[in-house]
Motif scaffolding. Sequence first.
Motif, mmCIF file in Angstrom:
data_model
loop_
_atom_site.group_PDB
_atom_site.id
_atom_site.type_symbol
_atom_site.label_atom_id
_atom_site.label_comp_id
_atom_site.label_asym_id
_atom_site.label_seq_id
_atom_site.Cartn_x
_atom_site.Cartn_y
_atom_site.Cartn_z
ATOM 1 N N ARG A 1 0.822 -1.219 0.000
ATOM 2 C CA ARG A 1 0.000 0.000 0.000
ATOM 3 C C ARG A 1 0.849 1.259 0.000
ATOM 4 O O ARG A 1 0.502 2.247 -0.669
ATOM 5 C CB ARG A 1 -0.939 -0.022 1.212
ATOM 6 C CG ARG A 1 -2.039 -1.062 1.076
ATOM 7 C CD ARG A 1 -3.015 -1.049 2.243
ATOM 8 N NE ARG A 1 -4.054 -2.054 2.042
ATOM 9 C CZ ARG A 1 -5.043 -2.285 2.898
ATOM 10 N NH1 ARG A 1 -5.114 -1.580 4.034
ATOM 11 N NH2 ARG A 1 -5.950 -3.215 2.648
ATOM 12 N N ARG B 1 2.409 1.637 -3.541
ATOM 13 C CA ARG B 1 1.363 1.999 -4.499
ATOM 14 C C ARG B 1 0.961 3.465 -4.340
ATOM 15 O O ARG B 1 0.855 4.198 -5.330
ATOM 16 C CB ARG B 1 0.145 1.102 -4.296
ATOM 17 C CG ARG B 1 -1.029 1.414 -5.226
ATOM 18 C CD ARG B 1 -0.771 0.978 -6.640
ATOM 19 N NE ARG B 1 -1.958 1.142 -7.474
ATOM 20 C CZ ARG B 1 -2.153 0.492 -8.616
ATOM 21 N NH1 ARG B 1 -1.245 -0.342 -9.075
ATOM 22 N NH2 ARG B 1 -3.252 0.689 -9.319
ATOM 23 N N ARG B 2 0.755 3.907 -3.111
ATOM 24 C CA ARG B 2 0.362 5.303 -2.885
ATOM 25 C C ARG B 2 1.468 6.260 -3.365
ATOM 26 O O ARG B 2 1.167 7.301 -3.969
ATOM 27 C CB ARG B 2 0.057 5.529 -1.404
ATOM 28 C CG ARG B 2 -0.239 6.965 -1.007
ATOM 29 C CD ARG B 2 -1.556 7.488 -1.551
ATOM 30 N NE ARG B 2 -2.724 6.832 -0.992
ATOM 31 C CZ ARG B 2 -3.327 7.200 0.152
ATOM 32 N NH1 ARG B 2 -2.831 8.214 0.868
ATOM 33 N NH2 ARG B 2 -4.401 6.553 0.581
ATOM 34 N N GLU C 1 1.324 6.489 -7.087
ATOM 35 C CA GLU C 1 0.185 7.300 -7.523
ATOM 36 C C GLU C 1 0.427 8.783 -7.282
ATOM 37 O O GLU C 1 -0.067 9.625 -8.049
ATOM 38 C CB GLU C 1 -1.075 6.822 -6.804
ATOM 39 C CG GLU C 1 -1.531 5.444 -7.266
ATOM 40 C CD GLU C 1 -2.627 4.842 -6.415
ATOM 41 O OE1 GLU C 1 -3.100 3.742 -6.767
ATOM 42 O OE2 GLU C 1 -3.003 5.448 -5.395
ATOM 43 N N THR C 2 1.163 9.109 -6.241
ATOM 44 C CA THR C 2 1.482 10.511 -5.988
ATOM 45 C C THR C 2 2.207 11.122 -7.182
ATOM 46 O O THR C 2 1.946 12.262 -7.574
ATOM 47 C CB THR C 2 2.339 10.634 -4.713
ATOM 48 O OG1 THR C 2 1.599 10.112 -3.610
ATOM 49 C CG2 THR C 2 2.692 12.085 -4.442
ATOM 50 N N LEU D 1 1.151 9.821 2.438
ATOM 51 C CA LEU D 1 0.741 8.596 3.119
ATOM 52 C C LEU D 1 -0.232 8.837 4.274
ATOM 53 O O LEU D 1 -0.729 7.874 4.870
ATOM 54 C CB LEU D 1 1.973 7.866 3.658
ATOM 55 C CG LEU D 1 3.011 7.437 2.624
ATOM 56 C CD1 LEU D 1 4.205 6.792 3.321
ATOM 57 C CD2 LEU D 1 2.415 6.481 1.601
ATOM 58 N N LEU E 1 -3.276 6.505 5.514
ATOM 59 C CA LEU E 1 -3.321 5.295 4.702
ATOM 60 C C LEU E 1 -3.700 4.097 5.572
ATOM 61 O O LEU E 1 -3.031 3.771 6.549
ATOM 62 C CB LEU E 1 -1.961 5.072 4.036
ATOM 63 C CG LEU E 1 -1.845 3.890 3.064
ATOM 64 C CD1 LEU E 1 -2.859 4.013 1.928
ATOM 65 C CD2 LEU E 1 -0.431 3.813 2.503
ATOM 66 N N ARG F 1 -7.297 -2.108 -3.361
ATOM 67 C CA ARG F 1 -7.659 -0.743 -2.921
ATOM 68 C C ARG F 1 -7.650 0.283 -4.045
ATOM 69 O O ARG F 1 -8.403 1.253 -3.993
ATOM 70 C CB ARG F 1 -6.741 -0.257 -1.787
ATOM 71 C CG ARG F 1 -6.551 -1.245 -0.673
ATOM 72 C CD ARG F 1 -7.754 -1.334 0.209
ATOM 73 N NE ARG F 1 -7.874 -0.163 1.052
ATOM 74 C CZ ARG F 1 -8.784 -0.015 2.002
ATOM 75 N NH1 ARG F 1 -9.664 -0.984 2.226
ATOM 76 N NH2 ARG F 1 -8.840 1.077 2.727
ATOM 77 N N SER F 2 -6.794 0.129 -5.043
ATOM 78 C CA SER F 2 -6.850 1.004 -6.213
ATOM 79 C C SER F 2 -6.539 0.174 -7.449
ATOM 80 O O SER F 2 -5.706 -0.735 -7.403
ATOM 81 C CB SER F 2 -5.885 2.186 -6.091
ATOM 82 O OG SER F 2 -4.553 1.797 -6.315
ATOM 83 N N LEU G 1 -10.711 3.822 -7.112
ATOM 84 C CA LEU G 1 -10.369 3.697 -5.700
ATOM 85 C C LEU G 1 -11.483 3.006 -4.923
ATOM 86 O O LEU G 1 -12.677 3.254 -5.167
ATOM 87 C CB LEU G 1 -10.127 5.070 -5.073
ATOM 88 C CG LEU G 1 -8.993 5.920 -5.653
ATOM 89 C CD1 LEU G 1 -8.934 7.268 -4.934
ATOM 90 C CD2 LEU G 1 -7.654 5.198 -5.549
ATOM 91 N N GLU H 1 -10.364 3.794 0.621
ATOM 92 C CA GLU H 1 -9.097 4.368 0.151
ATOM 93 C C GLU H 1 -9.285 5.824 -0.253
ATOM 94 O O GLU H 1 -8.438 6.675 -0.004
ATOM 95 C CB GLU H 1 -8.572 3.555 -1.034
ATOM 96 C CG GLU H 1 -7.276 4.048 -1.658
ATOM 97 C CD GLU H 1 -6.048 3.737 -0.832
ATOM 98 O OE1 GLU H 1 -4.954 4.215 -1.194
ATOM 99 O OE2 GLU H 1 -6.170 3.022 0.191
ATOM 100 N N HIS I 1 -7.107 9.488 0.234
ATOM 101 C CA HIS I 1 -6.236 9.610 -0.928
ATOM 102 C C HIS I 1 -6.021 11.079 -1.292
ATOM 103 O O HIS I 1 -6.973 11.871 -1.285
ATOM 104 C CB HIS I 1 -6.833 8.859 -2.120
ATOM 105 C CG HIS I 1 -5.839 8.509 -3.177
ATOM 106 N ND1 HIS I 1 -5.332 9.434 -4.057
ATOM 107 C CD2 HIS I 1 -5.231 7.326 -3.477
ATOM 108 C CE1 HIS I 1 -4.473 8.828 -4.866
ATOM 109 N NE2 HIS I 1 -4.387 7.557 -4.531
#
Length: 327
Positions: free
Chosen positions: A134, A137-138, A141-142, A160, A163, A273-274, A305, A309, A313
């Motif tokens: 997670r 992944r976050r 995506e950022t 984060l 999260l 989650r995404s 999403l 999440e 986010h």
Amino acid sequence: MTSASPGRPRSTGLGGTGLGGTGADGGGAVEIVEYTDPACPWAWGSEPAFRHLRALTAGRARWRRVFGILFDDGDDPAPDPAAETAWYSRYIADIARHTRAPYAHRLRWVAATSRPASLAAKAAERQGAIAAERVLRRLRETTFVLGTPGDTAERVLDALAGLDGVDVGRLGAELGEPSVVAAVRRDHAEARDPIPEAYAFRAPGPHGTGVKETDDGVRYALPTLVFSGPGGRVAAPGWRSMAEYTAALRTVAPGHLWQAALIGPEEALAEYRSLTGPDLSLLTGRTNPPSTAVRVETAGGPLWLHPDEATTHPALAASSGLKSPRS
């Protein structure tokens, strides 16, 4: 892909938590080493295949992640940051045409360094495989959904915040912990010591070599998967197909059936989650997300999403295209 080496896999002596199960197949253990970076657009585009591959090998292979540090603290700053950002934005868009991965409408800056994000991803491994996935992944995506790379500790922790499944306070405290710093330093060195199979790799297409030149030598092309097992060793650099990855598994672990069942979109959203469009296609065999999915528009197609999440986010605040639930 390069053919398997008849010798045993090279031992790095690094250990690590691993991100998958540890199992044996036939005469020996199967290991997959992933050389990657949170800021690598090819690695971002490879996520659907890697997710499918992790599901396929769960409980039967040890998965170890090595951060190659695509952008480092000591790199010279660009003389014209705006021009560099415009060029790199076009570069990401060109890659997305191959991978079909989402990409930001506007890249705000090029990451000054990917070391803080790598430290966070490495520290997250201490909290288990779910937290590790997670966090990485976050952070991807950022960069690739929002266009705001987490290239400082503050930006990483902001991305984060909240999260689910991650103790972000603990992670922040451990970013500079000596053992985490040392682990990323070892990752950096290992990524710059490619195995012969990576040097030998040649393939058609835009990601056709196994090593890349750097200011101080060479490193693995990112991402690269190195498969090892009783049948030998195979390097799979760059953006490769699932057929190539399963062929590598069959080479290093012959006689074993490597298949992963498709799951439903609802199950995929709950687990991961995404989801991107390629995630949906590869993991579920479908193109339509669950009706509860929260849609974030990007220049390269939507990101879907899980409602939970979406509550934390950064896209919730940064994307004017956010819609919930989907139409």
